[in-house]
Design an enzyme around this catalytic site. Sequence first.
Site, PDB file in Angstrom:
ATOM      1  N   GLY A  38       9.933  67.592 -11.544  1.00 13.87           N
ATOM      2  CA  GLY A  38      11.311  67.142 -11.323  1.00 13.87           C
ATOM      3  C   GLY A  38      11.725  66.164 -12.401  1.00 13.87           C
ATOM      4  O   GLY A  38      11.578  66.429 -13.597  1.00 13.87           O
ATOM      5  N   GLY A  41       9.605  59.695 -13.084  1.00 11.56           N
ATOM      6  CA  GLY A  41       9.732  58.601 -12.118  1.00 11.56           C
ATOM      7  C   GLY A  41       9.526  59.069 -10.693  1.00 11.56           C
ATOM      8  O   GLY A  41       9.359  58.254  -9.792  1.00 11.56           O
ATOM      9  N   GLY A 177      12.768  55.597  12.527  1.00 11.13           N
ATOM     10  CA  GLY A 177      11.799  54.879  11.699  1.00 11.13           C
ATOM     11  C   GLY A 177      12.506  54.108  10.606  1.00 11.13           C
ATOM     12  O   GLY A 177      13.733  53.952  10.612  1.00 11.13           O
ATOM     13  N   TYR A 178      11.731  53.641   9.618  1.00  7.21           N
ATOM     14  CA  TYR A 178      12.345  52.764   8.613  1.00  7.21           C
ATOM     15  C   TYR A 178      13.398  53.471   7.764  1.00  7.21           C
ATOM     16  O   TYR A 178      14.436  52.881   7.438  1.00  7.21           O
ATOM     17  CB  TYR A 178      11.265  52.112   7.741  1.00  7.21           C
ATOM     18  CG  TYR A 178      10.613  53.019   6.727  1.00  7.21           C
ATOM     19  CD1 TYR A 178      11.061  53.070   5.418  1.00  7.21           C
ATOM     20  CD2 TYR A 178       9.517  53.821   7.062  1.00  7.21           C
ATOM     21  CE1 TYR A 178      10.466  53.888   4.477  1.00  7.21           C
ATOM     22  CE2 TYR A 178       8.913  54.628   6.133  1.00  7.21           C
ATOM     23  CZ  TYR A 178       9.385  54.670   4.836  1.00  7.21           C
ATOM     24  OH  TYR A 178       8.798  55.486   3.911  1.00  7.21           O
ATOM     25  N   THR A 263      15.205  62.224   9.741  1.00  6.51           N
ATOM     26  CA  THR A 263      14.234  61.303   9.138  1.00  6.51           C
ATOM     27  C   THR A 263      13.060  61.122  10.105  1.00  6.51           C
ATOM     28  O   THR A 263      12.869  60.060  10.680  1.00  6.51           O
ATOM     29  CB  THR A 263      14.877  59.934   8.840  1.00  6.51           C
ATOM     30  OG1 THR A 263      15.375  59.370  10.070  1.00  6.51           O
ATOM     31  CG2 THR A 263      16.029  60.060   7.870  1.00  6.51           C
ATOM     32  N   ARG A 266       7.313  62.215   6.618  1.00  2.00           N
ATOM     33  CA  ARG A 266       7.140  62.891   5.341  1.00  2.00           C
ATOM     34  C   ARG A 266       5.829  63.675   5.347  1.00  2.00           C
ATOM     35  O   ARG A 266       4.875  63.307   6.028  1.00  2.00           O
ATOM     36  CB  ARG A 266       7.148  61.877   4.186  1.00  2.00           C
ATOM     37  CG  ARG A 266       8.473  61.120   4.085  1.00  2.00           C
ATOM     38  CD  ARG A 266       8.516  60.223   2.854  1.00  2.00           C
ATOM     39  NE  ARG A 266       8.495  60.981   1.617  1.00  2.00           N
ATOM     40  CZ  ARG A 266       9.569  61.520   1.048  1.00  2.00           C
ATOM     41  NH1 ARG A 266      10.764  61.396   1.617  1.00  2.00           N
ATOM     42  NH2 ARG A 266       9.469  62.187  -0.088  1.00  2.00           N
ATOM     43  N   HIS A 439      12.827  22.722  -1.972  1.00  3.08           N
ATOM     44  CA  HIS A 439      13.924  22.588  -1.000  1.00  3.08           C
ATOM     45  C   HIS A 439      15.261  22.604  -1.740  1.00  3.08           C
ATOM     46  O   HIS A 439      15.393  21.991  -2.806  1.00  3.08           O
ATOM     47  CB  HIS A 439      13.774  21.267  -0.240  1.00  3.08           C
ATOM     48  CG  HIS A 439      14.918  20.975   0.687  1.00  3.08           C
ATOM     49  ND1 HIS A 439      15.031  21.578   1.917  1.00  3.08           N
ATOM     50  CD2 HIS A 439      16.004  20.161   0.540  1.00  3.08           C
ATOM     51  CE1 HIS A 439      16.134  21.137   2.518  1.00  3.08           C
ATOM     52  NE2 HIS A 439      16.742  20.274   1.705  1.00  3.08           N
TER      53      HIS A 439
END
Length: 460
Positions: A38, A41, A177-178, A263, A266, A439
């Site tokens: 693809g 990256g 999920g996330y 979703t 995977r 701080h």
Amino acid sequence: MDRPIEADVLVIGSGPGGYAAAVRSAQLGMKTIVVERGQIGGICTNVGCIPSKALIAEAHRYHSRRLWSRSSSVDSFEEAQAFKEAIVNKQSGGVQYLLKSAGVTVLEGEASFMDEHTARITQLETEQVVAFKYAILATGSRPIELQAIPFGSRVLSSTEALSLAGIPESLIVIGGGYIGVELGQMYAKFGSKVTILEGGQQVLPGFEADLVAPVMKQMNADGMTIVTEATAVRAEQDSEGITLHYVRNDVRHSIRADYALVTVGRRPNTDGSLGLDRIGLRTTSKGLLETDKQCRTEVPHVFAIGDITAGPALAHKASYEAIVAAEAIAGLPTMVDYKVIPLVVFSGPELASVGLSEKECKAKAIPTIAGRSSFGINGRALAVREPEGFVKVIAHAETGLIMGAQVVGAEASTLVSELSLAIEMGATVEDLALTIHPHPTLGEVIMEASQNAVKRLAKK
């Protein structure tokens, strides 16, 4: 067909694991080839971590402008998509630069093993053969498709959800999920009416309820509908939208929206034309490859990293394993030796966890104490208008050794690194409590949670 290209190391996949492995292999003096079917990256850079976080950040900015100015530009989503594409292109270009600078040869195409030391790289009508001494498999994963609700048209995977041309008026997210929470909240902040269907008792099922509560509060404020213990069974599509049928408590329901986003997890990319059977590599029932402490598979000169191996499917895990695999091939004394892997959800507010939770400690019969401090009393959190959430530090009740920590609140994704380092170094809550934090900063919440843990430790 051209003569075979010879390489010391063939890396299949150029995601966070693949490109890190290729760069490190080349740095160690090995002739390295990386193959990518693809975009350079991989998933993370192009249709995963980077574009999703870019759009999530833009959604927060869009929501803030609309909240405080009571007006917004109709082109904001288009601008957000343009911003996302610019970030993706810059990141992908950066990966290409790293590979080129390290002297890595990049081949475009799909790799398929011919035998234990040869692979065929195919692109369109052209083929190239690579003869290699070692191989590192970094092929990543892809979204799981529901058999009853296959991808296509108005049923989206996370890939398509990141590239919609406009903001849908309504969106159903199947899976809490996330990924579902992150993308659901993103579209809710852009103005979509979002419904999440989750099969378990709560969204973000891997996290304890007190951590999820601030996220649920914000999702409710964003106008999202959360339906738990729900199972999607079928969908009907037409030119105007999609009708999704689901079951909850043995009762059938239906909901209508512009799109449905699936979703539910995977799947590792170890099937298809990769040809693992030709080199004697077997996968587990979940499609994973078993590896040793140096990421070596049962075929000694073939290594595997990232989503196709056991453990969480996280980019930072893959990058870590990449270095181990490359250095093992070079003969260096290296092995996978992490104590913990931090988990992060880029929700609103952000959520992060590292090490053991209180529940997990209890299940292991580990005596613990916990210190907690709220963002609501932190000057920096108040100044940036993000007072929701807290930090919880869990320590061994006898030694004070930090066993785990959870953060829900502003910049949790950044703050968790300090807590991860503390566990890796074998720090105690007293070590964190006595560390001077500048701080006003969000990091002071970690210090204060640790101070509260020390007080509980003293009472034991």
